[in-house]
Motif scaffolding. Structure first.
Motif, PDB file in Angstrom:
ATOM      1  N   ILE A   1      -3.326 -19.909   3.837  1.00  0.00           N
ATOM      2  CA  ILE A   1      -4.120 -20.396   2.703  1.00  0.00           C
ATOM      3  C   ILE A   1      -3.711 -19.632   1.441  1.00  0.00           C
ATOM      4  O   ILE A   1      -3.452 -20.230   0.394  1.00  0.00           O
ATOM      5  CB  ILE A   1      -5.625 -20.226   2.975  1.00  0.00           C
ATOM      6  CG1 ILE A   1      -6.054 -21.116   4.140  1.00  0.00           C
ATOM      7  CG2 ILE A   1      -6.447 -20.535   1.715  1.00  0.00           C
ATOM      8  CD1 ILE A   1      -7.463 -20.845   4.651  1.00  0.00           C
ATOM      9  N   THR A   2      -3.634 -18.315   1.561  1.00  0.00           N
ATOM     10  CA  THR A   2      -3.281 -17.479   0.418  1.00  0.00           C
ATOM     11  C   THR A   2      -1.910 -17.840  -0.142  1.00  0.00           C
ATOM     12  O   THR A   2      -1.727 -17.899  -1.360  1.00  0.00           O
ATOM     13  CB  THR A   2      -3.327 -15.986   0.827  1.00  0.00           C
ATOM     14  OG1 THR A   2      -4.646 -15.693   1.304  1.00  0.00           O
ATOM     15  CG2 THR A   2      -2.989 -15.084  -0.335  1.00  0.00           C
ATOM     16  N   GLU A   3      -0.949 -18.111   0.739  1.00  0.00           N
ATOM     17  CA  GLU A   3       0.401 -18.490   0.305  1.00  0.00           C
ATOM     18  C   GLU A   3       0.405 -19.769  -0.520  1.00  0.00           C
ATOM     19  O   GLU A   3       1.272 -19.959  -1.374  1.00  0.00           O
ATOM     20  CB  GLU A   3       1.306 -18.712   1.525  1.00  0.00           C
ATOM     21  CG  GLU A   3       1.652 -17.471   2.296  1.00  0.00           C
ATOM     22  CD  GLU A   3       2.295 -17.771   3.653  1.00  0.00           C
ATOM     23  OE1 GLU A   3       2.584 -18.958   3.962  1.00  0.00           O
ATOM     24  OE2 GLU A   3       2.489 -16.821   4.422  1.00  0.00           O
ATOM     25  N   ARG A   4      -0.542 -20.664  -0.256  1.00  0.00           N
ATOM     26  CA  ARG A   4      -0.563 -21.978  -0.902  1.00  0.00           C
ATOM     27  C   ARG A   4      -1.484 -22.039  -2.118  1.00  0.00           C
ATOM     28  O   ARG A   4      -1.413 -22.975  -2.906  1.00  0.00           O
ATOM     29  CB  ARG A   4      -0.983 -23.029   0.127  1.00  0.00           C
ATOM     30  CG  ARG A   4       0.097 -23.271   1.164  1.00  0.00           C
ATOM     31  CD  ARG A   4      -0.470 -23.866   2.449  1.00  0.00           C
ATOM     32  NE  ARG A   4       0.601 -24.253   3.346  1.00  0.00           N
ATOM     33  CZ  ARG A   4       1.299 -23.398   4.110  1.00  0.00           C
ATOM     34  NH1 ARG A   4       1.030 -22.097   4.079  1.00  0.00           N
ATOM     35  NH2 ARG A   4       2.258 -23.843   4.899  1.00  0.00           N
ATOM     36  N   ARG A   5      -2.374 -21.079  -2.246  1.00  0.00           N
ATOM     37  CA  ARG A   5      -3.413 -21.117  -3.280  1.00  0.00           C
ATOM     38  C   ARG A   5      -2.845 -21.375  -4.683  1.00  0.00           C
ATOM     39  O   ARG A   5      -3.309 -22.271  -5.401  1.00  0.00           O
ATOM     40  CB  ARG A   5      -4.200 -19.812  -3.278  1.00  0.00           C
ATOM     41  CG  ARG A   5      -5.224 -19.713  -4.407  1.00  0.00           C
ATOM     42  CD  ARG A   5      -5.963 -18.397  -4.388  1.00  0.00           C
ATOM     43  NE  ARG A   5      -6.708 -18.224  -3.157  1.00  0.00           N
ATOM     44  CZ  ARG A   5      -7.928 -18.740  -2.953  1.00  0.00           C
ATOM     45  NH1 ARG A   5      -8.516 -19.451  -3.895  1.00  0.00           N
ATOM     46  NH2 ARG A   5      -8.539 -18.539  -1.813  1.00  0.00           N
ATOM     47  N   HIS A   6      -1.861 -20.610  -5.119  1.00  0.00           N
ATOM     48  CA  HIS A   6      -1.327 -20.757  -6.475  1.00  0.00           C
ATOM     49  C   HIS A   6      -0.774 -22.170  -6.700  1.00  0.00           C
ATOM     50  O   HIS A   6      -1.033 -22.786  -7.742  1.00  0.00           O
ATOM     51  CB  HIS A   6      -0.246 -19.708  -6.753  1.00  0.00           C
ATOM     52  CG  HIS A   6       0.367 -19.850  -8.109  1.00  0.00           C
ATOM     53  ND1 HIS A   6      -0.303 -19.506  -9.263  1.00  0.00           N
ATOM     54  CD2 HIS A   6       1.577 -20.332  -8.497  1.00  0.00           C
ATOM     55  CE1 HIS A   6       0.469 -19.770 -10.299  1.00  0.00           C
ATOM     56  NE2 HIS A   6       1.611 -20.267  -9.866  1.00  0.00           N
ATOM     57  N   GLY A   7      -0.028 -22.690  -5.743  1.00  0.00           N
ATOM     58  CA  GLY A   7       0.518 -24.041  -5.869  1.00  0.00           C
ATOM     59  C   GLY A   7      -0.569 -25.089  -5.988  1.00  0.00           C
ATOM     60  O   GLY A   7      -0.465 -26.021  -6.790  1.00  0.00           O
ATOM     61  N   TRP A   8      -1.612 -24.954  -5.181  1.00  0.00           N
ATOM     62  CA  TRP A   8      -2.730 -25.896  -5.258  1.00  0.00           C
ATOM     63  C   TRP A   8      -3.412 -25.812  -6.617  1.00  0.00           C
ATOM     64  O   TRP A   8      -3.727 -26.840  -7.222  1.00  0.00           O
ATOM     65  CB  TRP A   8      -3.754 -25.613  -4.169  1.00  0.00           C
ATOM     66  CG  TRP A   8      -3.297 -25.892  -2.771  1.00  0.00           C
ATOM     67  CD1 TRP A   8      -2.281 -26.724  -2.374  1.00  0.00           C
ATOM     68  CD2 TRP A   8      -3.840 -25.349  -1.576  1.00  0.00           C
ATOM     69  NE1 TRP A   8      -2.166 -26.716  -1.002  1.00  0.00           N
ATOM     70  CE2 TRP A   8      -3.120 -25.878  -0.490  1.00  0.00           C
ATOM     71  CE3 TRP A   8      -4.861 -24.441  -1.309  1.00  0.00           C
ATOM     72  CZ2 TRP A   8      -3.399 -25.554   0.837  1.00  0.00           C
ATOM     73  CZ3 TRP A   8      -5.149 -24.121   0.006  1.00  0.00           C
ATOM     74  CH2 TRP A   8      -4.418 -24.677   1.057  1.00  0.00           C
ATOM     75  N   GLU A   9      -3.641 -24.594  -7.096  1.00  0.00           N
ATOM     76  CA  GLU A   9      -4.306 -24.433  -8.389  1.00  0.00           C
ATOM     77  C   GLU A   9      -3.432 -24.953  -9.527  1.00  0.00           C
ATOM     78  O   GLU A   9      -3.944 -25.517 -10.498  1.00  0.00           O
ATOM     79  CB  GLU A   9      -4.689 -22.971  -8.594  1.00  0.00           C
ATOM     80  CG  GLU A   9      -5.789 -22.521  -7.653  1.00  0.00           C
ATOM     81  CD  GLU A   9      -6.108 -21.045  -7.693  1.00  0.00           C
ATOM     82  OE1 GLU A   9      -7.207 -20.682  -7.243  1.00  0.00           O
ATOM     83  OE2 GLU A   9      -5.263 -20.239  -8.164  1.00  0.00           O
TER      84      GLU A   9
END
Length: 121
Positions: A20-28
Motif C-alpha cells: 500500500i505504501t509503495e503505491r500511495r504516492h502514485g494514487w494520490e
C-alpha cells in the motif's frame, strides 16, 4: 500466538502494508485520497479497534485502507492474514463487494493494482 493463528498465517501483513505504501504516492498523484493503513490486533478485546500505529499491534490479524476518488466513491480494501481480502466499493446507495483469496503480499500488490484501476475507470 495461538495454535490456530500459527496454522492460518500465510500472509505477512507488514509486507502487505508495504505494498500500500509503495503505491500511495502514485494514487494520490492521480487524484485519489488515500487513508492511513489500519491494523487489527487478534489479541485485542472485542470489539477489536482499528489502529493506525503498527507499534500498538501485538498479533496482526488484518490491515485495511480506504481510498476515495474525486466523485466521492470509496473503496475499502482489507486483507486478512489468513489469505483473503474484502473489497468493498461504495457508490452512492450501492455497495459492491468481493472477497478474493490472496496467496502472498506480492499477490496483494497485484490485487491492489487491479482493483484501484477498476476504481479509476
Amino acid at each position: 500466538m495461538s495454535d490456530y493463528s500459527a496454522m492460518e498465517r500465510i500472509i505477512d501483513l507488514d509486507q502487505a502494508a508495504a505494498k500500500i505504501t509503495e503505491r500511495r504516492h502514485g494514487w494520490e498523484t492521480v487524484g485519489l485520497t488515500v487513508g492511513s493503513v489500519t491494523w487489527r490486533d487478534e489479541t485485542a478485546s472485542w470489539p477489536q479497534p482499528l489502529e493506525t500505529d503498527r507499534s500498538l499491534i501485538i498479533e496482526p490479524d488484518s490491515i485495511g485502507v480506504r481510498i476515495t476518488n474525486t466523485e466521492g466513491i470509496e473503496a475499502h480494501i482489507t486483507l486478512y492474514r489468513g489469505g483473503w481480502a474484502d473489497l468493498d466499493t461504495l457508490t452512492g446507495d450501492n455497495v459492491l463487494c468481493d472477497a478474493p483469496q490472496v496467496a502472498s503480499a506480492d499477490a496483494f500488490g497485484t490485487l491492489l493494482d487491479v482493483h484501484v484501476a477498476r476504481f479509476l475507470s
